[in-house]
Design an enzyme around this catalytic site. Sequence first.
Site, short mmCIF file in Angstrom:
data_model
loop_
_atom_site.label_atom_id
_atom_site.label_comp_id
_atom_site.label_asym_id
_atom_site.label_seq_id
_atom_site.Cartn_x
_atom_site.Cartn_y
_atom_site.Cartn_z
N HIS A 1 58.61 76.55 -99.22
CA HIS A 1 59.44 76.42 -100.42
C HIS A 1 58.60 76.13 -101.66
O HIS A 1 59.10 75.52 -102.61
CB HIS A 1 60.49 75.31 -100.23
N SER B 1 63.16 71.20 -98.19
CA SER B 1 64.18 72.19 -98.52
C SER B 1 65.56 71.59 -98.78
O SER B 1 66.35 72.17 -99.50
CB SER B 1 64.26 73.24 -97.41
N LYS C 1 60.45 84.13 -98.54
CA LYS C 1 61.17 83.41 -99.59
C LYS C 1 60.70 83.94 -100.95
O LYS C 1 61.01 85.07 -101.28
CB LYS C 1 60.98 81.90 -99.39
C1 LIG Z 1 62.08 78.97 -94.14
C2 LIG Z 1 61.07 78.07 -93.57
C3 LIG Z 1 60.30 78.42 -92.47
C4 LIG Z 1 60.55 79.70 -91.69
O1 LIG Z 1 60.09 80.81 -92.38
P1 LIG Z 1 60.26 82.26 -91.71
O2 LIG Z 1 59.11 83.03 -92.21
O3 LIG Z 1 61.58 82.78 -92.16
O4 LIG Z 1 60.21 82.07 -90.22
C5 LIG Z 1 59.31 77.56 -92.04
N1 LIG Z 1 59.10 76.38 -92.66
C6 LIG Z 1 59.82 75.99 -93.72
C7 LIG Z 1 59.54 74.68 -94.39
C8 LIG Z 1 60.84 76.81 -94.20
O5 LIG Z 1 61.58 76.42 -95.24
#
Ligand SMILES: *Cc1c(COP(=O)(O)O)cnc(C)c1O
Length: 415
Positions: free
Chosen positions: A218, A190, A249
């Site tokens: 991502h 990310s 996301k």
């Molecule tokens: C955003 C993210 C998470 C967390 O996701 P949520 O569903 O908001 O808890 C976990 N792992 C990665 C790599 C992320 O970028």
Amino acid sequence: MAYSKNVREAYQGTLATIKDAGLFKQERFIHSVQDAEIEVEFPAGAAPKRVINMCANNYLGLSSHPDVIKAAHEGLDSRGYGLSSVRFICGTQDIHRELEEKVSEFLGTEDTILFPSCMDANAGVFEAILTAEDVMISDRLVHASIIDGMRLAPAIHDTFKHSNMLHLEQKLQLHSDKRIKVVITDGVFSMDGDTAKLDEMVALCEKYDAMLFVDESHSSGFIGKTGRGTHEYCGVLGKIDIITTTFGKALGGASGGCVSGRKELVEMCRQKARPYLFSNTIAPVVVSGVLSVLDTLSKSTERRDKLEANTAFWRKGLTEAGFVLKDGNTPIVPVMLFNAKLAQDFSRDLFDEGIYAIGFFFPVVPNGQARIRTQISAAHDIHHLEKALTAFRKVGEKHGILGKTKQEIIEKYGA
Ligand SMILES: *Cc1c(COP(=O)(O)O)cnc(C)c1O
């Protein structure tokens, strides 16, 4: 009095230390739906300002898409607001099972189990499937939620240098005596927007009899020709033992996550994963929304194709303007500034120009690697990106960094 003056002052002291270090996180409030353009109140108390949003994970632009909202309304009407129970007591709804099947189909896996979030999926999975005889070998840049999840597991933990396959192979040799070996990585990272070498990792895992875990938060929905994720992009669909991902996301942007993969591993999570056992599952309205997202993505690649075109336009524009970017081809495009204060000033100046993009600096990224992280969305139209490029050029000019190399920027501002 339990919350005594001393206790209060101790916390006030800690908070002051965070502020003095310049690490205090300011709240920001959005007065609109999430989209390419939003109304942001920043700093808190200021009049909301309309800006182009370049810092959401709204990759496919579905967070406020009419079809998703309509599906969510239908879910609300047909399955209600909530379940008022964890799943292993009252059971779950038919639509939750339907979503698990759809996710398995989309990701090309054997089975899927939903979690309240991907953070919870990562918190639960390692403890559920590993013992003290096992080893977890993780990339050094994996997401914080994976690090927390590994801390909860009884297995031994080791790491390999970021995306360094030689180092990974050494670690696999070193741990060849362990019962179960799991190699752990993000699909797309990310902070840098780079992609894991899943093809090479699959080959190494086959050679050393290890399992492969990939967090696709991502990537799910837009990486790879049909948006299945990094495993599709790297040509290893069906070969990843454990995938975790988020629905917060690209896949609608609300909330929820899952563990998807080999059916025995998913079953182990059903039996043992604590966030699954002790926390309510995803709300029905969100389940309906995600179901409609997966339907749409299975029918057409239009949105991920637009995202790909937008990303190419954006990377080319910034490069031609003379910025230093991190290499890559994902919609995460870091504009490197190296100096923390410069990153903060740059972000504020962009905001004045109507562009919302956040400066990242230590400890979120390594010291001397401060940056503006931009994220492209299918919700952006070319006119948004053109306006953003104009603002980036203007602010870059102001700070005298256009056409400058990394060394020149560091000489001018320090790292
Ligand atoms: C955003 C993210 C998470 C967390 O996701 P949520 O569903 O908001 O808890 C976990 N792992 C990665 C790599 C992320 O970028």
